[in-house]
Scaffold this active site. Structure first.
Site, short mmCIF file in Angstrom:
data_model
loop_
_atom_site.label_atom_id
_atom_site.label_comp_id
_atom_site.label_asym_id
_atom_site.label_seq_id
_atom_site.Cartn_x
_atom_site.Cartn_y
_atom_site.Cartn_z
CE LYS A 177 10.56 6.65 -3.46
NZ LYS A 177 9.44 6.01 -2.82
CE LYS A 230 8.28 9.94 -9.02
NZ LYS A 230 7.70 8.77 -8.54
CE LYS A 248 1.61 10.84 -2.24
NZ LYS A 248 1.44 9.43 -1.93
P1 AMP Z 1 2.75 7.24 -4.77
O1 AMP Z 1 2.25 8.55 -4.29
O2 AMP Z 1 4.21 7.23 -5.09
O3 AMP Z 1 2.30 6.09 -3.94
O4 AMP Z 1 2.03 7.02 -6.19
C1 AMP Z 1 0.68 6.62 -6.31
C2 AMP Z 1 0.31 6.49 -7.76
O5 AMP Z 1 0.44 7.76 -8.42
C3 AMP Z 1 1.22 5.51 -8.54
O6 AMP Z 1 0.43 4.80 -9.46
C4 AMP Z 1 2.18 6.42 -9.25
O7 AMP Z 1 2.68 5.86 -10.44
C5 AMP Z 1 1.29 7.64 -9.55
N1 AMP Z 1 2.10 8.86 -9.64
C6 AMP Z 1 2.84 9.43 -8.67
N2 AMP Z 1 3.47 10.54 -9.12
C7 AMP Z 1 3.11 10.66 -10.43
C8 AMP Z 1 3.41 11.61 -11.45
N3 AMP Z 1 4.20 12.65 -11.23
N4 AMP Z 1 2.86 11.42 -12.67
C9 AMP Z 1 2.04 10.37 -12.92
N5 AMP Z 1 1.71 9.44 -12.00
C10 AMP Z 1 2.23 9.58 -10.76
#
Ligand code: AMP
Ligand code: TRP
Length: 333
Positions: free
Chosen positions: A114, A197, A200
């Site tokens: 990041k 991956k 967002k």
């Molecule tokens: P975040 O949006 O980064 O707060 O992620 C929220 C949850 O979604 C966390 O448990 C992440 O590990 C999961 N997550 C985010 N992006 C992915 C992805 N591309 N594949 C699988 N899990 C994801």
């Protein structure tokens, strides 16, 4: 209901929820709420480690809450709240800043990714973010944490912090929490690059399926998704050499509740357009109703605020008790 198990997880309110959030995390959150006590948190303190426009942040907190409810979380079964409303998160994070070692944080790959080349310009908050995440979990003495594979290293750090705290203060205050990572699809990849991956923060809308996408959006994005020029391989070994194709097949397999082998039996030797049509169909069936619910819920912001307020009250009651115990162990008066 397993009385000894307490689940905690968080999602950052930094933009639209996407298919990666759904398959990697939210789907698991929903399944767990019928088995045990669960706490699901909109982690707004984490979000501001990168600057957020205050107006956008407010909307995103409500939108993430709507996403929780639309995917099937029930605020009568699970505690749903936003992190900054319970001051114990920040308080315990400070204590953990004094427990975790600089060397531990220097190993965190997500910070390196990041912050990129501009490490000196990253916020201090982004660097110590994993300590806050450990505080989120341990403030409630949670024992299980459903997350996507990208959070595994942060969970390991949380376990190290819990262990060191217990050792340093010679009290068995914190459990050592277990990650719960989806077996079939722990990492949903970008539709444009199968080695990255789905995220967002990716600039390209075509890299991800958002939960609010319309059927047309889904069809367009899947059509444009990177695949391969030859036909679909007939075995897993060859498929694994093609990350974009593997990603599409993994998503299709999870959404249609078929094993990888079953999917390969169906699609082997066919053109990617066959797989893409099938995938679009199942995505529209599963994702569009969720998107519609999110949009409906967002029409009544005061309801979403009420859900958060009620959840905050419940979370606070649990946190206050645990923070007292921690303050006492540390030697605060
Ligand atoms: P975040 O949006 O980064 O707060 O992620 C929220 C949850 O979604 C966390 O448990 C992440 O590990 C999961 N997550 C985010 N992006 C992915 C992805 N591309 N594949 C699988 N899990 C994801
Ligand atoms: N760091 C997680 C992410 O970016 C979000 C998060 C914050 C979290 N606190 C947590 C996840 C506690 C699980 C438990 O996805």
């Amino acid at each position: 209901m397993d009385k000894n198990k307490l689940v905690f997880s968080g999602v950052q309110p930094t933009g639209n929820l996407h298919l990666g959030n759904y398959l990697g995390a939210l789907k698991n959150f929903v399944a767990l709420q019928d088995q045990t006590k669960c706490i699901y948190c909109v982690v707004d303190l984490h979000a501001i480690t990168v600057f957020q426009d205050p107006k956008d942040l407010k909307n995103n907190i409500l939108e993430t809450t709507a996403g929780f409810l639309a995917t099937g979380l029930d605020n009568k079964k699970s505690i749903i709240f936003n992190q900054s409303a319970v001051s114990g998160h920040a308080e315990l994070a400070w204590i953990f800043n004094c427990v975790a070692r600089v060397g531990w944080l220097n190993r965190m790959t997500q910070f390196k990714e990041k912050a990129g080349k501009e490490k000196e310009k990253a916020s201090v908050g982004l660097y110590i973010y994993p300590n806050l995440m450990a505080a989120d979990i341990l403030l409630y003495k949670a024992t299980h944490v459903p997350v996507g594979a990208d959070q595994k290293q942060h969970l390991e750090l949380c376990r190290d912090i819990a262990q060191k705290f217990n050792n340093d203060f010679k009290k068995n205050i914190f459990p050592i929490p277990e990650p719960l990572i989806q077996k079939n699809i722990s990492r949903v990849m970008s539709l444009r690059d199968g080695t990255k991956k789905m995220s967002k923060s990716d600039e390209s809308d075509y890299s991800r399926i958002d939960l609010k996408d319309t059927a047309d959006d889904i069809i367009k994005k899947i059509k444009k998704a990177k695949s391969d020029t030859s036909s679909i391989p007939d075995n897993l070994k060859d498929l694994e050499k093609k990350p974009e194709a593997l990603n599409l097949i993994n998503i299709y397999s999870d959404l249609s509740e078929m094993s990888l082998e079953q999917v390969l039996n169906e699609v082997r030797g066919k053109d990617y357009s066959y797989l893409k049509n099938k995938l679009s169909e199942v995505l529209i069936e599963v994702i569009c109703p969720v998107g519609k619910k999110i949009k409906n819920l967002l029409e009544d912001k005061s309801y979403l605020e009420k859900v958060l307020r009620e959840g905050t009250e419940k979370a606070r009651n649990l946190a206050v008790h645990n923070i007292k115990e921690v303050r006492n162990a540390v030697g605060f008066i």
